[in-house]
Design a protein around this motif. Structure first.
Motif, PDB file in Angstrom:
ATOM      1  N   THR A 322       0.824  -1.209   0.000  1.00  0.00           N
ATOM      2  CA  THR A 322       0.000   0.000   0.000  1.00  0.00           C
ATOM      3  C   THR A 322       0.862   1.264   0.000  1.00  0.00           C
ATOM      4  N   CYS A 323       2.042   1.204   0.595  1.00  0.00           N
ATOM      5  CA  CYS A 323       2.914   2.384   0.715  1.00  0.00           C
ATOM      6  C   CYS A 323       4.370   2.008   0.471  1.00  0.00           C
ATOM      7  N   GLU A 344      -5.759   4.177  -1.792  1.00  0.00           N
ATOM      8  CA  GLU A 344      -6.037   5.261  -0.846  1.00  0.00           C
ATOM      9  C   GLU A 344      -5.736   4.779   0.565  1.00  0.00           C
ATOM     10  N   SER A 345      -5.197   5.673   1.386  1.00  0.00           N
ATOM     11  CA  SER A 345      -4.929   5.371   2.795  1.00  0.00           C
ATOM     12  C   SER A 345      -5.405   6.539   3.645  1.00  0.00           C
ATOM     13  N   LYS A 346      -5.929   6.245   4.811  1.00  0.00           N
ATOM     14  CA  LYS A 346      -6.241   7.302   5.766  1.00  0.00           C
ATOM     15  C   LYS A 346      -6.215   6.747   7.174  1.00  0.00           C
ATOM     16  N   VAL A 347      -6.111   7.652   8.132  1.00  0.00           N
ATOM     17  CA  VAL A 347      -6.044   7.284   9.549  1.00  0.00           C
ATOM     18  C   VAL A 347      -7.349   7.710  10.201  1.00  0.00           C
ATOM     19  N   VAL A 348      -7.998   6.760  10.916  1.00  0.00           N
ATOM     20  CA  VAL A 348      -9.326   7.037  11.466  1.00  0.00           C
ATOM     21  C   VAL A 348      -9.395   6.702  12.953  1.00  0.00           C
ATOM     22  N   GLY A 387     -17.491  -0.581   4.398  1.00  0.00           N
ATOM     23  CA  GLY A 387     -17.676   0.547   3.491  1.00  0.00           C
ATOM     24  C   GLY A 387     -16.632   0.603   2.397  1.00  0.00           C
ATOM     25  N   GLY A 388     -16.129  -0.561   2.004  1.00  0.00           N
ATOM     26  CA  GLY A 388     -15.104  -0.628   0.962  1.00  0.00           C
ATOM     27  C   GLY A 388     -13.689  -0.408   1.459  1.00  0.00           C
ATOM     28  N   TRP A 389     -13.533  -0.119   2.762  1.00  0.00           N
ATOM     29  CA  TRP A 389     -12.210   0.125   3.350  1.00  0.00           C
ATOM     30  C   TRP A 389     -11.734  -1.097   4.127  1.00  0.00           C
TER      31      TRP A 389
END
Length: 514
Positions: A322-323, A344-348, A387-389
């Motif tokens: 991914t990275c 896509e990557s994000k921190v939640v 949700g697709g993540w």
């Protein structure tokens, strides 16, 4: 486009170029594709049909590469298995994975005989001889063939089996920290897209020569070494297993340009007394994954061998990459880099809401590389993909330039009297001590604080004491982060890729203190 059609295109463009080199023998892309085609045809003649599951229980070898792509071309789903697994571990995967055929080393036949009662639904066992001795396999005679038998029976043209992008190509069983392994189903497009994007991000070309010493059954090697190379025409320098002396020798002999490894491998290379920087004179890129690399190790390795390490991140469920640290932007030590293209990557936070830049939360991923789910585990799939993540289970933060930093596994977080302690930050301090070779930190139950920090270290000199190391820690860590106990070991437990396995350290082990 999928891996098979990409390989066909590579053969068309550079058929005479070496696909791989093994024990001094070169095999061109044209020759490799012919072997793949013959093996696929042989499998079809044995009764292997589209959608059947084929276990690949092999070490690093041409047979692994031929078996992998041959089975895919036959329409099968491949399940790579570590040949060093115990009978119980292999039995579980074969049974849970509904395996119909097994491709394995001849040395594993005695193990298969032990679990014969669990193999009644396995129709074929294909053995790769490693010696000239005749095997005592009477009970398997009707099921068994050699790898060469299958090749010899195959035709130059295998049946044209339609492969859809969403067909499951590979099922990878994740090691997991608790419970039984889960089989991550990766489609043909999952694997192709990730290989394609790795090639683009790391700028692989047919001029690259990639050292393949990571275990081929592991997803890191599968994508970054095998699939990425075959997509663009690079040459794979096959090594049966990681050995520092062999890595330097292969690199020097063939002018290797890419090395992929886990931090432990870099540590062994760094401390190998005969390691000569000139052996890496053609090396343009080193990539690291599988675990976080200590900053001190990264800096010492780069300083000695004059080559940059691009640290990255991935997981089986994401095919895996991914990275990576980008090649033409600043490499940030300690970072896993930026998200590769098409991902896509994000921190939640715990509610799935993206947190502000710099704050710690769970890293989640979205893209064409994300698995279709866990095999026969719909509930676990719903937990992992929302949700697709894809929810990775890793704690991370992102800086204002889009670089991500892995803080730790959520399950590895240590809470001391209500304070969060991330094992990696303690490990970084330990690695900076001049006498420490390796270090790992876990949480240990404590009646007063709930948990306390415990460290396991491998030291260069035998007279380094716990008291001396604790004094060092007090100079660099706040009180609640200081290990309450430090245990000296001869070596740290590692899995097949060389990644340190924390969960083993939670069990009684033999240490230097005993």
């Amino acid at each position: 486009m999928n891996l098979l059609s990409a390989l066909k295109e590579t053969v068309r463009l550079c058929g005479d170029h070496s696909a791989y080199v093994f024990q001094g023998e070169k095999t061109s892309y044209k020759e490799y594709f012919e072997l793949v085609t013959e093996f696929a045809s042989g499998l079809n003649q044995m009764g292997v049909k589209k959608g059947d599951h084929v276990a690949l229980v092999l070490g690093n070898s041409p047979e692994f590469m031929i078996g992998l792509y041959g089975a895919l071309k036959a329409g099968a789903t491949v399940i790579p298995i570590n040949p060093n697994f115990t009978p119980d571990e292999i039995t579980y995967i074969i049974q849970n994975g509904d395996v119909k055929a097994i491709i394995c080393l001849d040395s594993l036949v005695p193990l298969l005989k032990k679990i014969e009662q669990n193999l009644s639904y396995v129709n074929n066992i294909i053995v790769c001889p490693t010696s000239e001795e005749r095997l005592s396999v009477s009970s398997f005679e009707l099921k068994m063939k050699t790898f060469l038998d299958v090749l010899d029976a195959g035709l130059n043209e295998s049946p044209d089996i339609s492969i859809n992008d969403d067909d499951t190509a590979v099922i990878l069983y994740t090691s997991g920290t608790t419970g039984k392994p889960k089989g991550a189903m990766l489609t043909h497009y999952n694997l192709y897209s990730n290989a394609r994007d790795v090639v683009s991000f790391l700028q692989y070309s047919k001029n690259d020569k990639v050292i393949g010493c990571l275990p081929m059954f592991h997803v890191f090697c599968l994508t970054v070494v095998i699939n990425a190379s075959l997509v663009c025409g690079s040459t794979i320098l096959i090594s049966t297993k990681f050995n520092p002396q062999e890595v330097f020798q292969i690199s020097n002999q063939y002018g290797a340009t890419v090395f992929a490894g886990v931090p432990t491998m870099y540590n062994f290379l760094l401390h190998f007394e005969k390691g000569n920087p000139l052996d890496f004179k053609n090396m343009r890129l080193c990539v690291s994954g599988g675990a976080s690399m200590p900053l001190s190790l990264l800096e010492k390795f780069e300083g000695k061998f004059n080559v940059k390490i691009s640290e990255g991140y991935g997981l089986s469920e994401a095919s895996p990459v991914t990275c990576f640290n980008p090649l033409h932007r600043p490499r940030k030590a300690g970072s896993i880099g930026t998200t590769i293209m098409n991902v896509e990557s994000k921190v939640v936070n715990k509610f799935g809401e993206e947190v502000p830049v710099g704050e710690i939360g769970e890293l989640i991923i979205k893209g064409p590389n994300v698995m279709k789910g866990y095999y026969k585990m719909p509930d676990e799939t719903k937990i992992a993909i929302r949700g697709g993540w894809l929810y990775t289970g890793d704690l991370a933060r992102m800086d204002n330039e889009g670089y991500f930093y892995i803080v730790d596994r959520i399950k590895d977080l240590i809470i001391v009297g209500g304070y969060n302690v991330y094992p990696r930050e303690v490990e970084e301090v330990l690695y900076k001590h001049s006498d420490i070779v390796e270090a790992v930190v876990i949480g240990e139950h404590d009646e007063t604080f709930g948990e306390v920090v415990k460290a396991f270290v491998v030291a260069k000199k035998s007279n380094l004491s716990q008291e001396e190391l604790l004094m060092y820690c007090k100079e660099h860590l706040v009180k609640y982060k200081i290990p309450k106990n430090i245990e000296f070991l001869e070596e740290l437990p590692k899995n097949s890729t060389g990644k340190i396995v924390r969960r083993v350290l939670r069990k009684p082990i033999i240490s230097r203190n005993n």
